[in-house]
Design a protein around this motif. Structure first.
Motif, PDB file in Angstrom:
ATOM      1  N   GLY A  95       0.786  -1.232   0.000  1.00 48.72           N
ATOM      2  CA  GLY A  95       0.000   0.000   0.000  1.00 48.72           C
ATOM      3  C   GLY A  95       0.817   1.281   0.000  1.00 48.72           C
ATOM      4  O   GLY A  95       1.762   1.436  -0.766  1.00 48.72           O
ATOM      5  N   ARG A  96       0.443   2.165   0.940  1.00 50.68           N
ATOM      6  CA  ARG A  96       1.000   3.523   0.942  1.00 50.68           C
ATOM      7  C   ARG A  96       2.494   3.567   1.224  1.00 50.68           C
ATOM      8  O   ARG A  96       3.201   4.469   0.796  1.00 50.68           O
ATOM      9  N   GLY A  97       2.935   2.657   2.077  1.00 53.45           N
ATOM     10  CA  GLY A  97       4.374   2.579   2.339  1.00 53.45           C
ATOM     11  C   GLY A  97       4.904   3.640   3.287  1.00 53.45           C
ATOM     12  O   GLY A  97       6.082   4.001   3.216  1.00 53.45           O
ATOM     13  N   THR A  98       4.066   4.126   4.205  1.00 54.80           N
ATOM     14  CA  THR A  98       4.601   5.125   5.136  1.00 54.80           C
ATOM     15  C   THR A  98       5.576   4.488   6.134  1.00 54.80           C
ATOM     16  O   THR A  98       6.525   5.135   6.571  1.00 54.80           O
ATOM     17  N   ASN A  99       5.349   3.216   6.473  1.00 49.25           N
ATOM     18  CA  ASN A  99       6.325   2.541   7.341  1.00 49.25           C
ATOM     19  C   ASN A  99       7.627   2.284   6.584  1.00 49.25           C
ATOM     20  O   ASN A  99       8.712   2.443   7.157  1.00 49.25           O
ATOM     21  N   LEU A 100       7.507   1.891   5.327  1.00 50.86           N
ATOM     22  CA  LEU A 100       8.713   1.765   4.489  1.00 50.86           C
ATOM     23  C   LEU A 100       9.487   3.078   4.520  1.00 50.86           C
ATOM     24  O   LEU A 100      10.703   3.101   4.719  1.00 50.86           O
ATOM     25  N   ALA A 142       5.568  -4.499   5.646  1.00 50.34           N
ATOM     26  CA  ALA A 142       5.065  -3.171   5.998  1.00 50.34           C
ATOM     27  C   ALA A 142       3.789  -2.927   5.213  1.00 50.34           C
ATOM     28  O   ALA A 142       3.815  -2.415   4.090  1.00 50.34           O
ATOM     29  N   GLY A 143       2.675  -3.370   5.791  1.00 48.37           N
ATOM     30  CA  GLY A 143       1.404  -3.241   5.077  1.00 48.37           C
ATOM     31  C   GLY A 143       1.340  -4.198   3.901  1.00 48.37           C
ATOM     32  O   GLY A 143       0.793  -3.875   2.853  1.00 48.37           O
ATOM     33  N   ILE A 165       4.395  -5.336  11.231  1.00 45.49           N
ATOM     34  CA  ILE A 165       3.801  -4.365  12.157  1.00 45.49           C
ATOM     35  C   ILE A 165       2.289  -4.470  12.063  1.00 45.49           C
ATOM     36  O   ILE A 165       1.720  -4.583  10.971  1.00 45.49           O
ATOM     37  N   HIS A 166       1.668  -4.472  13.238  1.00 50.62           N
ATOM     38  CA  HIS A 166       0.210  -4.575  13.314  1.00 50.62           C
ATOM     39  C   HIS A 166      -0.290  -3.382  14.130  1.00 50.62           C
ATOM     40  O   HIS A 166       0.325  -3.034  15.146  1.00 50.62           O
ATOM     41  N   PRO A 167      -1.425  -2.764  13.736  1.00 50.90           N
ATOM     42  CA  PRO A 167      -1.812  -1.510  14.388  1.00 50.90           C
ATOM     43  C   PRO A 167      -2.635  -1.647  15.662  1.00 50.90           C
ATOM     44  O   PRO A 167      -3.385  -0.730  16.002  1.00 50.90           O
ATOM     45  N   HIS A 224      -0.353   5.634  13.476  1.00 57.94           N
ATOM     46  CA  HIS A 224       0.678   5.633  12.424  1.00 57.94           C
ATOM     47  C   HIS A 224       1.943   6.344  12.910  1.00 57.94           C
ATOM     48  O   HIS A 224       3.053   5.879  12.652  1.00 57.94           O
ATOM     49  N   GLU A 280       3.714   3.922  14.978  1.00 59.98           N
ATOM     50  CA  GLU A 280       4.322   2.884  14.127  1.00 59.98           C
ATOM     51  C   GLU A 280       5.651   3.364  13.562  1.00 59.98           C
ATOM     52  O   GLU A 280       6.631   2.619  13.538  1.00 59.98           O
TER      53      GLU A 280
HETATM   54  C1  GRF Z   1      -0.032  -0.074   8.992  1.00 61.92           C
HETATM   55  O1  GRF Z   1      -1.053   0.523   9.734  1.00 61.92           O
HETATM   56  C2  GRF Z   1       0.346  -1.413   9.558  1.00 61.92           C
HETATM   57  O2  GRF Z   1       0.115  -1.492  10.934  1.00 61.92           O
HETATM   58  C3  GRF Z   1      -0.556  -2.355   8.830  1.00 61.92           C
HETATM   59  O3  GRF Z   1      -0.684  -1.830   7.541  1.00 61.92           O
HETATM   60  C4  GRF Z   1      -0.489  -0.424   7.590  1.00 61.92           C
HETATM   61  C5  GRF Z   1       0.536  -0.108   6.535  1.00 61.92           C
HETATM   62  O4  GRF Z   1       0.659   1.275   6.337  1.00 61.92           O
HETATM   63  N1  GRF Z   1      -0.008  -3.684   8.851  1.00 61.92           N
HETATM   64  P1  GRF Z   1       1.760   1.848   5.354  1.00 61.92           P
HETATM   65  O5  GRF Z   1       1.549   1.166   3.991  1.00 61.92           O
HETATM   66  O6  GRF Z   1       3.098   1.520   5.932  1.00 61.92           O
HETATM   67  O7  GRF Z   1       1.498   3.312   5.282  1.00 61.92           O
END
Ligand code: GRF
Length: 200
Positions: A9-14, A86-87, A107-109, A170, A173
């Motif tokens: 997805g969005r990849g904000t954790n990346l 990461a998502g 990672i789990h929210p 987020h 995270e």
């Molecule tokens: C995060 O909220 C994570 O906890 C879940 O998926 C989401 C991924 O967000 N597993 P992002 O793509 O890193 O923005």
């Protein structure tokens, strides 16, 4: 150490992990970002950071394991020592989990084991809990059930809305995921049964 990030997805954790590597806080290389979605924003973030990307189309494979074997080809080519989910919206096969045991993080929210599944933030909100927050854990064969590395409590205030809670989670995270990756890269994590011990 070479790291691969899997994202759908969005990849904000990346992005948070890329930033921590660029600041020199994580002494490792993100050598690869893999996605099961060609339109994942995470792929754009990776390209912008000069990281190799691979889109693996699930439709090209007859089973979960075949998909995972293709991912493993990429991991081996890049000599990857840590897989960071990461998502990433696909379950990994037991074959993959076994191959990279205690070297795959997710990672789990929500504060596991509460509110497993794909809507951990909303489920906690609807339940009316006063404290929630993200969990970083190693992956095992069961969904959202592997040994816990880090958790960060997030208070739900009277003034919060689901949207403001999502933002808070987020933000949390983006603090604990780079921290967990750093601990792994520094060799400070060990797993004893369900317990993850952190040295130092
Ligand atoms: C995060 O909220 C994570 O906890 C879940 O998926 C989401 C991924 O967000 N597993 P992002 O793509 O890193 O923005």
């Amino acid at each position: 150490m070479n790291i691969a990030v899997f994202a759908s997805g969005r990849g904000t954790n990346l992005q948070a992990i890329i930033d921590a590597v660029n600041r020199g806080e994580i002494k490792a290389v993100i050598s690869l970002v893999i996605s099961d979605r060609s339109d994942a924003k995470a792929l754009d973030r990776a390209k912008k950071a000069g990281i190799e990307t691979a889109y693996i189309n699930p439709r090209d494979f007859s089973s979960r394991e075949e998909f995972d074997k293709q991912a493993i080809n990429y991991l081996e080519k890049n000599n990857v020592g840590l897989v960071v989910l990461a998502g990433f919206m696909r379950l990994l096969s037991p074959y993959f989990v076994n191959r990279y045991r205690n070297r795959i993080m997710n990672i789990h929210p929500s504060l596991l084991p509460a509110f497993k599944g794909t809507s951990g933030i909303k489920d906690a909100w609807k339940y009316g809990v006063k404290i929630t927050g993200p969990t970083v854990h190693f992956i095992n064969e069961d969904l959202d059930a592997g040994p816990i590395i880090l958790q960060k409590p997030v208070m739900i205030d009277q003034s919060d809305t689901l949207e403001s809670l999502e933002e808070k989670i987020h933000r949390a995270e983006h603090q604990i995921y780079p921290e967990a990756v750093k601990l792994f890269v520094e060799g400070r994590l060990s797993v004893e049964g369900r317990m993850v011990k952190i040295r130092g």
